[in-house]
Design an enzyme around this catalytic site. Sequence first.
Site, PDB file in Angstrom:
ATOM      1  N   ASP A  15      -8.050   1.637   2.041  1.00 33.83           N
ATOM      2  CA  ASP A  15      -7.604   2.764   3.350  1.00 33.83           C
ATOM      3  C   ASP A  15      -8.414   4.164   3.194  1.00 33.83           C
ATOM      4  O   ASP A  15      -8.104   4.849   3.722  1.00 33.83           O
ATOM      5  CB  ASP A  15      -6.153   3.087   2.917  1.00 33.83           C
ATOM      6  CG  ASP A  15      -5.533   3.783   4.405  1.00 33.83           C
ATOM      7  OD1 ASP A  15      -6.097   3.619   5.405  1.00 33.83           O
ATOM      8  OD2 ASP A  15      -4.575   4.579   4.162  1.00 33.83           O
TER       9      ASP A  15
ATOM     10  N   HIS B 113      -6.261   9.759  -1.020  1.00 35.57           N
ATOM     11  CA  HIS B 113      -7.061   9.710   0.394  1.00 35.57           C
ATOM     12  C   HIS B 113      -6.257  10.172   1.374  1.00 35.57           C
ATOM     13  O   HIS B 113      -6.593  10.074   2.605  1.00 35.57           O
ATOM     14  CB  HIS B 113      -7.394   8.221   0.474  1.00 35.57           C
ATOM     15  CG  HIS B 113      -6.341   7.111   0.838  1.00 35.57           C
ATOM     16  ND1 HIS B 113      -6.127   6.096  -0.049  1.00 35.57           N
ATOM     17  CD2 HIS B 113      -5.386   7.117   1.715  1.00 35.57           C
ATOM     18  CE1 HIS B 113      -4.968   5.453   0.150  1.00 35.57           C
ATOM     19  NE2 HIS B 113      -4.693   5.831   1.413  1.00 35.57           N
TER      20      HIS B 113
ATOM     21  N   HIS C 142       0.723  -1.070  -0.197  1.00 35.48           N
ATOM     22  CA  HIS C 142      -0.100  -0.064  -0.063  1.00 35.48           C
ATOM     23  C   HIS C 142       0.913   1.156   0.108  1.00 35.48           C
ATOM     24  O   HIS C 142       1.538   1.599   1.070  1.00 35.48           O
ATOM     25  CB  HIS C 142      -1.103   0.113   1.357  1.00 35.48           C
ATOM     26  CG  HIS C 142      -1.659   1.105   1.457  1.00 35.48           C
ATOM     27  ND1 HIS C 142      -3.104   1.207   0.755  1.00 35.48           N
ATOM     28  CD2 HIS C 142      -1.643   2.328   1.930  1.00 35.48           C
ATOM     29  CE1 HIS C 142      -3.497   2.421   1.054  1.00 35.48           C
ATOM     30  NE2 HIS C 142      -2.849   3.139   1.781  1.00 35.48           N
TER      31      HIS C 142
ATOM     32  N   ASP D  42       0.963   4.956  -0.374  1.00 30.37           N
ATOM     33  CA  ASP D  42       0.279   6.344  -0.192  1.00 30.37           C
ATOM     34  C   ASP D  42       0.830   7.452  -1.205  1.00 30.37           C
ATOM     35  O   ASP D  42       1.986   7.430  -1.041  1.00 30.37           O
ATOM     36  CB  ASP D  42       0.127   6.622   1.329  1.00 30.37           C
ATOM     37  CG  ASP D  42      -0.791   5.956   2.288  1.00 30.37           C
ATOM     38  OD1 ASP D  42      -1.781   6.007   1.969  1.00 30.37           O
ATOM     39  OD2 ASP D  42      -0.179   5.422   3.090  1.00 30.37           O
TER      40      ASP D  42
HETATM   41 ZN   LIG Z   1      -3.236   4.766   2.793  1.00 34.18          ZN
END
Ligand SMILES: [Zn+2]
Length: 1182
Positions: free
Chosen positions: A400, A634, A288, A290
Amino acid sequence: MSCNHHHQQASSPSYPELNRSPGAKWIKGLTQGRLGTFLGGHFSDINLSSVLFTHRIDNQEHVQLQVWSAPGLTKPSFEEAMKQKFKSAKKGDSFGPSFSVTIPGYWQQYERVQFEFDPGCEAMIYTTDGTPLQGITGGYGGDRRVEYIIPKEAREKGTHDFVIESSCNGMFGVPWNGDTIAPPDMNRYFSLASADLVVPNQEAWHLLWDFQTLREIVDSLPGNSALQNKALVVANEIMNAFERGDASDIRRCRKLAEQVFGEGWQDLGEDVYKDEKQAQIWGIGHCHIDTAWLWPYRVTQQKVARSWATQVDLMERYPEHRFACSQAQQYKWLEQLYPPLFDRVKDFVLEGKFHPIGGSWVENDSNMPSGEALVRQFVFGQRFFESRFGKRCETAWLPDSFGLTGAYPQLIRGAGMKYFFTQKLSWNNVNVFPHSTFNWVGIDGTQVLCHMTPVDTYTAQATVGDVNKGLSNHKNVESSDKALLVFGNGDGGGGPLAKMLENLRRIRATNNNYRELPPINMGHSVDEFFDHLAEESALGKKLPNWHGELYLEFHRGTYTSHGMCSLLFYLWTLPHLFSWLAGSIKKGNRHSEILLRDVEYVATLASVLKPKEYTYPKKVLDECWEKVLLNQFHDVLPGSAIGMVYEDAEKLYAEVAKDGQKLLEEALTILLPNSVRLTPDVKLGTHSSVSQIMSVNTTPFRRREVVKIPLTGASSSVKSVIAQLDADGKTGYAIIDNGLLDPSVQDSLGPLHVSAYTNGSNHFVLRNSSVQLTISDGRITSLVDIQQGRELIPEGATGGLVIFQDRPNYWDAWDVEIHHLETSKQLEFTNVSVVSHGPLRASVKAEVKYGKSTITVLISLDAVGATVKPDSRSLFTFDAQVDWHQRHEFLKFELPLNIHNDNAIYETQFGYVQRPTHKNTTWDMAKFEVCGHKYADLSEYGYGVALLSESKYGFSCQGNVLRISLLRAATAPDAEQDQGKHEFSWAVMPHEGHFLQSDVPMAAYIFNSPLYGELLFVAIIALNIADMSLVRYVPREQDALVAKHESPLTVHGAPNVILETIKRGEDDTFEADTCDDTGSVTTVVARLYEAFGGHAKATVHIGDQFSVKTAYITNLLEDEEAKLNITGSDFGPSITLDFRGFEVKTLKLVLGKKQSAAARERSFSPKRSSWVDIDGSRLVST
Ligand SMILES: [Zn+2]
């Protein structure tokens, strides 16, 4: 006899008669505790840790290190960096990138030689020609990955050169005090802990993994199970057998482990997973990343390359390894910045091992982007994946995002997917979400098959505990006992580690002998997992449903955090016209979405009506959209990133604003030749006529509004429509109706004539014939519907600004906690004065001084209704300028209302959602702060009041008090969040009838699309030959203007259907159309939706400007699904569409090559200029 006796002893000794041993039961806890001493720690010089490396050298003879440090925060390309002058360096120094290692000849005998590089931070290893090989994560965390395996050829050659790029950031950026979410410390340094050439003792490493798996079984499984006890016994025996730690000891220890893993398990390799019919846990590797968070976008680009390089490297060694990876934007960065690595990744995608997933541009926030923006996330994502890998995604993937809108199931299906994965609701801080596998049914009734992994994380460590949790924490085992294990370190951690894949093999081997662990599967895709769920649940029939939004009971501050811009505030001093630029993250998002909608609309018209002069600017529009979509990531749009991220994000919004305005201007200049934008600087000519001033309305609704006209040099004709002057006399107010100035305004103002009254000290009233608002002693004490004679504020209550203490339990920028509501403090308007007296606009200006902050609010009432719906009441508009210097406080505007309902209504993408106003249950209680888009409404039978917002997303309704959230001031991870100047607006809209009978969505739409401040056009009708073809058929210039501006698509018979978007088709040819060349395609795509939650039969009339050959209903990706009937009517060709509540429909019109002369001629007959008929024929103008 003796022979017989001897035989008996050898084969089956009998139970002894005598016993002299102590025979104590083991003290299990002590044995279990002992396992902690086998690795590292106090005994590290004699336990297993002491034998993990056969050799280790770091001398200059074998490891030559040269360094170059990039200046400041720059991120030079590989080529640039390699041109620099490198200096010699050594371990312990501040470090850098170039290495040459000399491998001792006798090391050829070993299975593996590694370079161990630990810079304490993140790094990337490259070949000397710049191909990224793998990522490095330094330090001693669980994500430590410091080994680089020297290629076999290099070992044979004896030397190996490579390059390492070190990034001075940890996995979670550089928090100044070590707390993850603290703001970054830009002076943090890292030092080189290890730059060693090593020979790992492979068998010792395998023993280490054996032992760790056994220990996890001991620690994770219930203590009375056979397997748990067996694992402890075996682990204990291994410690006893490990005497000197030599090869034979290690072999003996490993043999002992086979008591749990099964004899010869390791020889099976990836075949350990072969028997998969019983598999309950499906393992998939994931990282994951970001896209920005505690680091900016440019650092993410490196994280992507490092992590994915590592994964393709692992795939070469572990054939069962599969890696699911989302976010088209990250693939695009890789393609642009690391082309050789992109090619490697692509090979693995085509081989079916590296799995693009999610179908969207980024893993976006799903609360705040508009419906159309969510559509574009999928359009851009799916088109990218299809163009690069020949395949679209089948599973939507937002593990997320901070809550998931109820609009999503329909949008996911419309984007060609039917499955959805998330886990975020495991973060709820009030209620435990009751499902793991379920049908998620959206606000319109569309469903997707949803799995929310019971492992409760998308960064699982692939431990026995994780695998076990997949079943033990599964909420729907009665209908499905399958779970997805999404494992691998996120962000800088680089995804799965070799030790995770080793652990999973051992866990599965154990399961082949013992049934106490759920069996795990590898080598499959997430899509296959969902296919399996669909099949075993009888296509979802056996599963429970969850209806509506997946509200996250956490991170409720993210609808408000980061309301401001730090870079662009020099625009503060410019007129309101540009105020949308002086934006913020929230404001930048909303205003960019609307700007792009407007550009697409006028550019479509220009490209279809004047194909020879104008080409649809597809490329620039795509670039603009990509920037807006990127900022919807996000942690960016929610306001939960570090300050540096917002500098980048605001720059992107500024580019979108600049490009978007330019495109808008270009298209309008094509549509209205020789026209100019009417800004305060424009000098109207003394011969200017009223009919030369018109407004461009990009909404689908007819509008009647008060506008400001600069009067410098204006003719008496223009002055004749001015009913009110500004104090300086340089600007006048007029009413623009349906695109043109209303000349009757001087004679008859109509009943809405507004006025402002004051007693000269503490009492102020704004009033017209529909509504009246009173400010007394600094608070709003009365709001009256004059036509009904109804007071809307309960006796004794007051409305206005209110401030709350805002100290969440941990996640500062993310969370506002329920206890903030206990500290409400009402603020008073002071220095109130009347600044406009009417009759078109009445305004009072008020000031609030609080702490170190100053809030100036201009409250205005106009002499028009909120929309042209009959009986539409007028809006009270609040334009605020705030100089904000509070910390940990929350500013809201509130209005207590004489209205009762258990639910309030909030706009969401393509519809609305209701949330409780009471706190009956903990589920109701948890929704104390919620996300809304352009409106929030509290209605009862017969009446309601809405709050409209042009850039805020946080709302709440506690009992009868409706609130809009304006500003927060967290200090982590951005210490300066929202400090400084802000400019934003909201409005109070009373309306007759319940929301369902109201024009609230239309009014909110219009409130968000001002006529560009004063975006008017002075059409200078020139006798230009080039334009003669456009004007010559028109009897009156006024008609010409209206006709040219007329919308080509209008919706009739369904006031609840809104035409959201008009654009050109994604697959059109966009070169300038030179008449009748072959192969070029011109299509117009329109997106419509039902806005109130009921069925509708809508007729879409197609104006004569478009000569439509065929029409299709398509999915969101513009794939044709059904051909539509085009029927004739008095209005020309039309299409009838049936909607269910909140349904979104996409219409594709395929246009003919050339328009007939007759069609052109007809197109200039004056007609309606509204796109929609809000309430029957009364709105249809002629
Ligand atoms: Zn995230």
